[in-house]
Design a protein around this motif. Sequence first.
Motif, PDB file in Angstrom:
ATOM      1  N   ASP A 100       0.863  -1.176   0.000  1.00 50.75           N
ATOM      2  CA  ASP A 100       0.000   0.000   0.000  1.00 50.75           C
ATOM      3  C   ASP A 100       0.904   1.232   0.000  1.00 50.75           C
ATOM      4  O   ASP A 100       1.571   1.520   0.997  1.00 50.75           O
ATOM      5  N   GLU A 118      -1.582 -11.402   5.942  1.00 53.19           N
ATOM      6  CA  GLU A 118      -2.690 -10.688   5.296  1.00 53.19           C
ATOM      7  C   GLU A 118      -3.155  -9.565   6.199  1.00 53.19           C
ATOM      8  O   GLU A 118      -3.422  -9.788   7.387  1.00 53.19           O
ATOM      9  N   ASN A 119      -3.256  -8.389   5.628  1.00 51.98           N
ATOM     10  CA  ASN A 119      -3.648  -7.196   6.396  1.00 51.98           C
ATOM     11  C   ASN A 119      -2.861  -7.108   7.695  1.00 51.98           C
ATOM     12  O   ASN A 119      -3.401  -6.871   8.761  1.00 51.98           O
ATOM     13  N   ARG A 120      -1.547  -7.361   7.587  1.00 53.01           N
ATOM     14  CA  ARG A 120      -0.596  -7.254   8.701  1.00 53.01           C
ATOM     15  C   ARG A 120      -0.831  -8.327   9.771  1.00 53.01           C
ATOM     16  O   ARG A 120      -0.384  -8.180  10.903  1.00 53.01           O
ATOM     17  N   ILE A 130       1.323  -5.135   2.864  1.00 57.39           N
ATOM     18  CA  ILE A 130       0.154  -5.479   3.675  1.00 57.39           C
ATOM     19  C   ILE A 130      -0.274  -6.940   3.496  1.00 57.39           C
ATOM     20  O   ILE A 130      -0.973  -7.475   4.351  1.00 57.39           O
ATOM     21  N   THR A 131       0.142  -7.555   2.410  1.00 57.37           N
ATOM     22  CA  THR A 131      -0.169  -8.978   2.232  1.00 57.37           C
ATOM     23  C   THR A 131       1.009  -9.649   1.525  1.00 57.37           C
ATOM     24  O   THR A 131       1.569  -9.080   0.585  1.00 57.37           O
TER      25      THR A 131
END
Length: 467
Positions: A396, A438-440, A427-428
């Motif tokens: 991102d 995934e999403n940290r 972030i993924t």
Amino acid sequence: MFDLLIANGQVVSPSLTITADVGIRGEKIAGIFEPGTPLEAYRTIDATGLYVLPGGIDPHTHYGMRFGNSVTRDHYREGTLAAAFGGTTTFIDFAFQEPGSTLIDIFRKREAEAKGQAVIDYAFHSGITDGSASTIREMAEMISLGVPSFKLFTVYREANLFVDDATLFAVFREAARIGALPVVHAENEHIVNRSTRDLLSQGNGAVEYYAGSRPRVAEIEAVQRIMLLAREASSAVYFVHITCKESVEAIRQARRQGYPVYGETCPHYLTLTDEVYQKNDGYNYIMAPPLRRTEDNHALWEAIRELSIATVASDESSWHTTDKARGKTCFDQAPPGLVGTETRLPVLFSQGVSQGKISINRFVALSATNPAKLFGLYPRKGILAVGSDADIVLIDPDEKIRLEVSNIHHGAGYSPYGGLKGKGVPITTISRGRIIMENREFIDHPGHGKFIQRSIKPEILAEPIIR
Ligand code: URP
Ligand code: ZN
Ligand code: ZN
């Protein structure tokens, strides 16, 4: 039907950025399509506004390394988990000969340590510390085991790692014969030892004097000498952690003359200077070679922009800060090296791409494609292409980096980049089709990482153009 579809992201290669959907089946990339193409998948990740990049390949890590009485905090499990958070999907570590051991024995030992522990894929450079005829003969066997790169240190005699010029030359000659790439840490041992002794005997052992113990001439001389030896042996050579502008210039000139010489630098040499040795925690930055000056940072950015330096590696060495603190009053008591696989991509992206110093395509070349090509992983890895491993990182570009020690996963107990500002967060992370972060959030797949056999293309060893 795809297992996973990454839709509508900015898909990047070293030469192109396109908006596309990436379809994954099993462990492989099975298709790349224009957005809007009717596609079906069990799971779709919407990557709108994100970069979709080949997973990072870190060609220089030291997990579970011992140096004197210290051992790095992160072994294969912890270290590769941190690497996955940093968007890295493959690393190349070292299997260093111990006194009396063979290259093959040490390789098998390191491979057994990583197996079932690493959460991402891995390979090894074979580390030569003894230049005996039997070691030189073994190099060809290492190639057949999928280990075609050989690491040599020109320093660290006290740690039994140093090799002399005769060994370098013998290894280079054999590497040229069998199609291998020598990987060299270039510093002049005599200059380093003399400078260190002089400082210590003058009572100047505090960390603020550290940079003077490994003067830039030690690196510059070694780079030139080693290039001469490699040239005489008709061998390619790869220099790890290049730090100063004169070394860059020497590598640039050699490449212009057609010699297959490759350079690596690290995020810390691009972004930090020797001023850190004046800080209270300056001991955390004791590394070899030491940090240099702002003009060297600039020269290195220029070099990675034009690819006279081909890769950016971490030189990951997760010594705990309590071990490093031994260097506060006596710099030669700290184990050398800086922690860094987790921060490699965020630092390079936020300080490089976000600030307009390098393009997103260059970022991919430096962090993934070039390491893959140089070390024989390409095109299986290092590129998003049909048939390649589905090793992917989503970044991102608008998310602010948070590299304080409380936000990172390695075990060193400090962060070299705590105060750093900028944007660009992985972030993924996907490794061979499996989402591992995934999403940290980390998603465990025990034993997922596997050993990857490598073989280096002859053209890499013959000419300095990385195709
Ligand atoms: O100081 C450093 N770079 N430590 C790690 C070992 C090495 O020289 O690469
Ligand atoms: Zn080194
Ligand atoms: Zn290293």
